[in-house]
Design a protein around this motif. Structure first.
Motif, PDB file in Angstrom:
ATOM      1  N   ILE A 225       0.856  -1.184   0.000  1.00  0.00           N
ATOM      2  CA  ILE A 225       0.000   0.000   0.000  1.00  0.00           C
ATOM      3  C   ILE A 225       0.890   1.230   0.000  1.00  0.00           C
ATOM      4  CG2 ILE A 225      -1.738   1.300   1.290  1.00  0.00           C
ATOM      5  CD1 ILE A 225      -2.651  -1.353   2.510  1.00  0.00           C
ATOM      6  N   SER A 226       0.626   2.168  -0.906  1.00  0.00           N
ATOM      7  CA  SER A 226       1.408   3.403  -0.944  1.00  0.00           C
ATOM      8  C   SER A 226       0.518   4.578  -1.333  1.00  0.00           C
ATOM      9  CB  SER A 226       2.583   3.284  -1.930  1.00  0.00           C
ATOM     10  OG  SER A 226       2.123   3.142  -3.254  1.00  0.00           O
ATOM     11  N   HIS A 227       0.876   5.740  -0.797  1.00  0.00           N
ATOM     12  CA  HIS A 227       0.162   6.988  -1.077  1.00  0.00           C
ATOM     13  C   HIS A 227      -1.338   6.855  -0.809  1.00  0.00           C
ATOM     14  CE1 HIS A 227       3.928   7.555  -3.421  1.00  0.00           C
ATOM     15  NE2 HIS A 227       3.823   8.775  -2.908  1.00  0.00           N
ATOM     16  N   CYS A 228      -1.657   6.310   0.364  1.00  0.00           N
ATOM     17  CA  CYS A 228      -3.026   6.261   0.864  1.00  0.00           C
ATOM     18  C   CYS A 228      -3.006   6.855   2.272  1.00  0.00           C
ATOM     19  CB  CYS A 228      -3.558   4.832   0.894  1.00  0.00           C
ATOM     20  SG  CYS A 228      -3.643   4.031  -0.721  1.00  0.00           S
ATOM     21  N   ASP A 229      -4.155   6.942   2.904  1.00  0.00           N
ATOM     22  CA  ASP A 229      -4.236   7.382   4.287  1.00  0.00           C
ATOM     23  C   ASP A 229      -4.570   6.166   5.139  1.00  0.00           C
ATOM     24  OD1 ASP A 229      -4.744   8.460   6.764  1.00  0.00           O
ATOM     25  OD2 ASP A 229      -5.930  10.143   6.021  1.00  0.00           O
ATOM     26  N   ALA A 230      -3.600   5.691   5.909  1.00  0.00           N
ATOM     27  CA  ALA A 230      -3.793   4.468   6.690  1.00  0.00           C
ATOM     28  C   ALA A 230      -4.982   4.571   7.633  1.00  0.00           C
ATOM     29  CB  ALA A 230      -2.521   4.150   7.490  1.00  0.00           C
ATOM     30  N   ARG A 231      -5.306   5.775   8.079  1.00  0.00           N
ATOM     31  CA  ARG A 231      -6.428   5.949   9.004  1.00  0.00           C
ATOM     32  C   ARG A 231      -7.774   5.727   8.321  1.00  0.00           C
ATOM     33  NH1 ARG A 231      -4.375  11.799  10.694  1.00  0.00           N
ATOM     34  NH2 ARG A 231      -4.131  11.739   8.434  1.00  0.00           N
ATOM     35  N   ARG A 232      -7.790   5.734   6.998  1.00  0.00           N
ATOM     36  CA  ARG A 232      -9.042   5.567   6.254  1.00  0.00           C
ATOM     37  C   ARG A 232      -9.177   4.177   5.639  1.00  0.00           C
ATOM     38  NH1 ARG A 232     -11.340  10.768   4.947  1.00  0.00           N
ATOM     39  NH2 ARG A 232     -10.018  12.435   5.743  1.00  0.00           N
ATOM     40  N   ILE A 233      -8.230   3.306   5.956  1.00  0.00           N
ATOM     41  CA  ILE A 233      -8.278   1.946   5.414  1.00  0.00           C
ATOM     42  C   ILE A 233      -8.894   1.011   6.446  1.00  0.00           C
ATOM     43  CG2 ILE A 233      -6.931   0.026   4.497  1.00  0.00           C
ATOM     44  CD1 ILE A 233      -4.782   2.051   3.712  1.00  0.00           C
ATOM     45  N   ARG A 234      -9.905   0.292   6.035  1.00  0.00           N
ATOM     46  CA  ARG A 234     -10.551  -0.675   6.919  1.00  0.00           C
ATOM     47  C   ARG A 234     -10.444  -2.081   6.340  1.00  0.00           C
ATOM     48  NH1 ARG A 234     -16.263   1.878   9.163  1.00  0.00           N
ATOM     49  NH2 ARG A 234     -15.402   3.770  10.095  1.00  0.00           N
TER      50      ARG A 234
END
Length: 516
Positions: A225-234
């Motif tokens: 996973i790259s260039h995402c917001d980890a806090r928004r991944i479920r």
């Protein structure tokens, strides 16, 4: 203005109607291109088409959907690029597109969806395109065992589609059924999710900020996973039983965001299987299959207690973060490879108590001056200390006695500009100098000869120093022995005993021999 991501949750507002506006035009060679702006909720994007593209679209819609042929403004041959005609056509084409969207409010015909780039930016269009791709190539991709790459916007669209509760095949085309996606994702083993920096394509969509759910992936062995917001991944925790390798880069501000996403709901938590002490409101399962974790290129400043959840980890990459101290690594008993390069480490005190079985350690690009904390890492084979602040050759002695060390990097430290730097470093390894590769360069026979000379010189200095210290001691003892004994004037003089049981000190060239 960046588009705000729609949130997860059961309560959903009614979707606003899509709009298409012709906002301008430009002359390209000998024809006019019209600039179309499509609005779908908070998402907007632009598409460019010449009049002939509109004409082709219209012919297909007339044939397939029986729309009114007169709906499209007619062609003009003379003066087709005149400003007045272009402005009038902009308004007419906008009316034409708005009419089409009103005619097909739920699911646009395939030809219209592609014309307006719904397959790139609109939820239904994105999922339909993905489902069709997997219908045609899904089994081949799974059979080849290849990494499947997907974007956050596609995952967001699938997540939204599933939450809408609509039929899985709203278009009526079996190839676009959402079931093809779900069948593929539950069997996929290797996944790569890569976002984009800045707006996606011609849209205002900030792809890296979109929320999405990964619980549809049931069998993952590896995820990147790259260039995402980890806090928004479920939903990534759904892969805990099978996931062996995980990489999350350019996405996180803490390790907890990745390893304990569910912990934000609890004040206190402990990993499953731990001895519970005090009040605990949650017991969280460990990542029981995870052996390799890459969290490089994030904004992590602390190795927090969430590492307790990865007890089987062997490879840990935390390079290019802002880590200040090596904390909590003592919980990782299987750790053999650690990359903490390009952080903000300034001390290695007690590091052997946290990395007892480590074989590869990368500490390049930190703020290190002292290496004394490394002297008990007896399993260490590879060590990178380049780009630090090491000045004194004496610091190398801390690692010179490590029995397994084979590869050392010290370039771009202040000591690396010392004359004869290589041979002086190699000399610190004594009899093992020939076994050490310094700065990725194999030690030459010439260097080894020089090392032997340096070792001989050093040994001679040590012998000379010992002799000098011994002579100083003899001289001091002789001076004390020869010094007259001063007694108080009131005491009578005494005669030194001559008994054989109390022999006098004997001076020899080997030093002072004491009483026997």
């Amino acid at each position: 203005m960046a588009a705000a991501a729609r949130s997860f949750g059961p309560e959903r507002e009614a979707e606003p109607a899509k709009e298409a506006r012709v906002v301008g035009s430009e002359l390209v060679d000998t024809y006019t291109v019209y600039i179309i702006q499509i609005t779908d909720g908070s998402h907007e994007w632009t598409v460019k088409h010449r009049y002939s593209d509109f004409h082709d679209l219209h012919e297909k819609l007339v044939a397939e959907k029986k729309i009114d042929r007169s709906l499209l403004p007619p062609k003009k041959i003379i003066g087709k690029n005149s400003r007045s005609l272009v402005e009038k056509r902009e308004k007419d084409l906008e009316t034409y597109l708005q009419t089409l969207l009103a005619t097909f409010p739920d699911v646009a015909p395939r030809v219209l969806a592609h014309f307006l780039h719904f397959h790139f930016y609109e939820i239904n269009g994105i999922t339909a395109a993905l489902a069709e791709e997997l219908f045609e190539k899904g089994e081949q991709l799974l059979g080849a065992g290849e990494v499947f790459a997907i974007g956050p916007l596609q995952l967001y669209a699938v997540t939204e589609q599933l939450q809408q509760g609509k039929p899985t095949c709203a278009s009526g085309d079996a190839k676009t059924d959402l079931g093809h996606i779900l069948d593929f994702t539950c069997r996929l083993k290797y996944l790569k999710v890569s976002g984009t920096e800045g707006p996606f394509g011609t849209s205002n969509i900030q792809e890296q900020l979109l929320p999405f759910d990964l619980s549809i992936f049931k069998s993952l062995h590896q995820v990147e996973i790259s260039h995402c917001d980890a806090r928004r991944i479920r939903g990534l925790v759904a892969s805990k039983p099978t996931l062996a390798t995980m990489s999350v880069r350019f996405s996180a501000t803490s390790m907890k965001e990745v390893l304990v996403p569910e912990a934000s709901e609890f004040d206190e938590w402990e990993p499953a299987g731990a001895a519970l002490e005090g009040p605990v409101t949650a017991v969280i399962p460990t990542w029981q299959a995870l052996t390799a974790l890459d969290l490089s290129h994030n904004s992590i400043s602390e190795i927090d207690e969430s590492v307790k959840l990865i007890p089987k980890i062997e490879f840990l990459d935390l390079s290019h973060n802002g880590v200040l101290v090596m904390n909590n690594l003592q919980h990782l008993y299987n750790l053999v490879h650690v990359d903490l390069s390009y952080n903000k480490l300034s001390s290695l005190e007690g590091v052997h108590t946290k990395l007892g079985n480590i074989k590869t350690l990368n500490l390049a690009g930190n703020l290190l001056r002292n290496l004394s904390g490394l002297h008990k890492l007896y399993s260490l084979v590879n060590l990178d200390l380049s780009d630090n602040r090491i000045e004194q050759m004496e610091e190398v002695r801390s690692i010179g006695s490590l029995p397994c060390l084979e590869h050392v990097a010290l370039l771009n430290n202040p000591l690396s500009i010392i004359p004869d730097y290589r041979t002086k470093v190699l000399a610190q390894f004594g009899e093992r100098a020939s076994e050490v590769c310094l700065d990725n360069t194999v030690t030459t026979e010439k260097e080894l000869d020089t090392v032997e000379v340096l070792k001989a010189i050093q040994k001679a200095k040590e012998v000379k120093s010992k002799l000098s210290n011994s002579e100083k001691k003899v001289s001091e003892d002789s001076r004390l022995a020869a010094a007259p004994c001063v007694r108080p004037s009131s005491s009578p003089p005494s005669v030194a005993p001559t008994s054989a049981s109390l022999p006098q000190p004997i001076l020899s060239n080997q030093g002072i021999l004491g009483d026997e």
